[in-house]
Scaffold this motif. Sequence first.
Motif, PDB file in Angstrom:
ATOM      1  N   LYS B   8      40.179  30.416  45.204  1.00  0.00           N
ATOM      2  CA  LYS B   8      39.038  31.220  44.785  1.00  0.00           C
ATOM      3  C   LYS B   8      39.526  32.493  44.103  1.00  0.00           C
ATOM      4  CE  LYS B   8      34.583  32.612  45.590  1.00  0.00           C
ATOM      5  NZ  LYS B   8      33.326  31.901  45.643  1.00  0.00           N
ATOM      6  N   ARG B  10      38.901  36.197  43.160  1.00  0.00           N
ATOM      7  CA  ARG B  10      38.077  37.298  43.655  1.00  0.00           C
ATOM      8  C   ARG B  10      38.488  38.599  42.991  1.00  0.00           C
ATOM      9  NH1 ARG B  10      34.512  36.152  47.571  1.00  0.00           N
ATOM     10  NH2 ARG B  10      34.924  34.404  48.972  1.00  0.00           N
ATOM     11  N   LYS B  11      37.508  39.500  42.903  1.00  0.00           N
ATOM     12  CA  LYS B  11      37.754  40.803  42.327  1.00  0.00           C
ATOM     13  C   LYS B  11      38.139  41.745  43.458  1.00  0.00           C
ATOM     14  CE  LYS B  11      35.893  43.078  38.320  1.00  0.00           C
ATOM     15  NZ  LYS B  11      35.907  44.505  38.535  1.00  0.00           N
ATOM     16  N   LEU B  12      39.194  42.504  43.239  1.00  0.00           N
ATOM     17  CA  LEU B  12      39.620  43.483  44.242  1.00  0.00           C
ATOM     18  C   LEU B  12      39.707  44.819  43.524  1.00  0.00           C
ATOM     19  CD1 LEU B  12      40.790  44.407  46.941  1.00  0.00           C
ATOM     20  CD2 LEU B  12      42.978  43.424  46.272  1.00  0.00           C
ATOM     21  N   GLU B  15      41.275  45.015  40.125  1.00  0.00           N
ATOM     22  CA  GLU B  15      42.243  43.929  39.993  1.00  0.00           C
ATOM     23  C   GLU B  15      41.592  42.577  40.325  1.00  0.00           C
ATOM     24  OE1 GLU B  15      45.881  44.971  42.219  1.00  0.00           O
ATOM     25  OE2 GLU B  15      45.129  47.019  42.241  1.00  0.00           O
ATOM     26  N   ILE B  17      42.422  38.727  42.312  1.00  0.00           N
ATOM     27  CA  ILE B  17      43.323  37.976  43.177  1.00  0.00           C
ATOM     28  C   ILE B  17      42.817  36.542  43.303  1.00  0.00           C
ATOM     29  CG2 ILE B  17      44.231  39.877  44.583  1.00  0.00           C
ATOM     30  CD1 ILE B  17      42.050  39.223  46.640  1.00  0.00           C
ATOM     31  N   VAL B  19      42.828  33.608  46.207  1.00  0.00           N
ATOM     32  CA  VAL B  19      43.097  33.326  47.615  1.00  0.00           C
ATOM     33  C   VAL B  19      42.729  31.872  47.909  1.00  0.00           C
ATOM     34  CG1 VAL B  19      42.875  35.659  48.545  1.00  0.00           C
ATOM     35  CG2 VAL B  19      40.830  34.300  48.188  1.00  0.00           C
ATOM     36  N   ALA B  20      43.340  31.336  48.960  1.00  0.00           N
ATOM     37  CA  ALA B  20      43.066  29.953  49.365  1.00  0.00           C
ATOM     38  C   ALA B  20      41.985  29.982  50.432  1.00  0.00           C
ATOM     39  CB  ALA B  20      44.328  29.322  49.917  1.00  0.00           C
ATOM     40  N   GLU B  21      40.877  29.319  50.156  1.00  0.00           N
ATOM     41  CA  GLU B  21      39.791  29.339  51.131  1.00  0.00           C
ATOM     42  C   GLU B  21      39.310  27.948  51.527  1.00  0.00           C
ATOM     43  OE1 GLU B  21      36.834  31.901  49.405  1.00  0.00           O
ATOM     44  OE2 GLU B  21      37.981  33.701  49.882  1.00  0.00           O
ATOM     45  N   GLY B  22      39.790  26.934  50.836  1.00  0.00           N
ATOM     46  CA  GLY B  22      39.266  25.585  51.079  1.00  0.00           C
ATOM     47  C   GLY B  22      39.791  24.950  52.344  1.00  0.00           C
ATOM     48  N   MET B  23      39.049  23.938  52.814  1.00  0.00           N
ATOM     49  CA  MET B  23      39.421  23.181  54.009  1.00  0.00           C
ATOM     50  C   MET B  23      40.847  22.644  53.902  1.00  0.00           C
ATOM     51  SD  MET B  23      36.772  22.622  56.133  1.00  0.00           S
ATOM     52  CE  MET B  23      34.985  22.718  56.107  1.00  0.00           C
ATOM     53  N   MET B  31      48.808  34.747  48.415  1.00  0.00           N
ATOM     54  CA  MET B  31      47.751  35.424  47.683  1.00  0.00           C
ATOM     55  C   MET B  31      48.359  35.794  46.340  1.00  0.00           C
ATOM     56  SD  MET B  31      45.668  38.536  49.263  1.00  0.00           S
ATOM     57  CE  MET B  31      45.130  37.586  50.622  1.00  0.00           C
ATOM     58  N   ILE B  32      47.632  35.535  45.274  1.00  0.00           N
ATOM     59  CA  ILE B  32      48.202  35.752  43.941  1.00  0.00           C
ATOM     60  C   ILE B  32      47.418  36.837  43.214  1.00  0.00           C
ATOM     61  CG2 ILE B  32      48.565  34.661  41.659  1.00  0.00           C
ATOM     62  CD1 ILE B  32      48.780  32.473  44.642  1.00  0.00           C
ATOM     63  N   SER B  33      48.152  37.748  42.606  1.00  0.00           N
ATOM     64  CA  SER B  33      47.528  38.834  41.862  1.00  0.00           C
ATOM     65  C   SER B  33      47.443  38.435  40.386  1.00  0.00           C
ATOM     66  CB  SER B  33      48.400  40.076  42.048  1.00  0.00           C
ATOM     67  OG  SER B  33      47.997  41.074  41.169  1.00  0.00           O
TER      68      SER B  33
END
Lengths: 355, 88
Positions: B8, B10-12, B15, B17, B19-23, B31-33
């Motif tokens: 997913k 996402r805005k931080l 910036e 990023i 992130v891994a959110e799936g089952m 986490m990747i920037s």
Amino acid sequence: MKRYYKVAEHIFSLDMPYGENAKCWSALGNYKPFEIEAPAGEESVILELTLSSASVVDGIVAKAGAEAAVGYAAGSSVSAGSGKDGEETIGSAEKFKVGEAVQWNPVNVLDGGALEPVYTLLGEPDEPRLHIYRMKDGQWQVEMAPITAMPSCASLVMNPESSRATLYLKRRSAGKFAIDNALMLMFAFRTACMNTLEMHSSVVMKDGYAFMNLGKSGAGKSTHSRMWLENIPGCELLNDDNPIVRLDSEGRAIVYGSPWSGKTPCYKNMSAPLGGYVNIIQHPENIIERCSVFEAYASLYSSSSGFKAVESQADGLHSTIEQLALNVPCFNLKCLPNGDAARLCCKTVFDALEK
Amino acid sequence: MKHKEGLKLRKLGREFIVVAEGMGLVNFNKMISLNSTAAYLWENVYGKDFTVEDLAKLLIDKYGIDQELANKDSASIAQAWKDAELYE
């Protein structure tokens, strides 16, 4: 009998099929500081856990009248509960051998049907084990045990919103473990979209602020807290393992004590604004550095509970973590377990607060 | 190329990023920037099967850069995503 508790301004209830003076309630002394009178409206209760009186036979809830069969067949590596205290006892788990994880193949605890595994938390052999399954109607079934070598000791059946659940004990002796874990899990899941984070952290309060120590298991979070308590005047431990962080209506982060504190009995119904948070990393000398927003986010993300595979929880966790990462100072502390590390950390976090 | 399911963007703050959110990604603890250009590409190709040429075209469409630079930049971002194990 049903009792109500308020943690981080969230109200939840626990219903157990025992009377007011039953021993099981006194075994849950960690909840005592958080107990409140029954609220006027049930709508303020965000989650309800019910402990079932039904026994579980071969992984399925026994029909009424079935013999209460708690324990395991001979030959199992785990000894059956003594049962001498009767069903009103929910003491801590008895001793058993720490070894390989035993295979679990649970079935739907209500009807014996199939389950879809969705998440497994399997730590070190002496750490708790937790498996989450999806039942066919969107409910969750959670199986848990205090260590990986043990068969599942309880089944939790939870609605899709994590607001209502029933706990079925397979081993009365693991009752306290199961109730604590069920409530922690429900609280984390349920409040994820309520500006709340259930953290894995040790927290010290000083001068009206709370400071959270974060880090991997064994990094020295609790030890660093103890260094503050022993070396810096005016410090107090707020919680040693599972504090709750909540954003108030103005977006300020407040840290609350909780009934869950790992191995340290520190169940304080207190709160303080979050002054800063620190990643503890073991190192031969003491060095402290301010983290980037990205690093701060990553450390909060890995230290907060919740089920990120559920979109509403992932969205909620993200928005709370983002606010903390952007607005509250975060540091990496590479340190020795000594007083100098605590003094360096304390001075740095207070300097950052004054800016 | 196709990204793993359950990632997913996402805005931080200012910036971005991933992130891994799936089952299926419970063990993906990375986490990747991303900078804004990478985030733009991500938004346009995530969930699709894509090529380096697709990325180059997206860069030309948005930034009006020449083909050669677009090829170079898209090859580099495609490789960075590969190194971060973001593909299926």
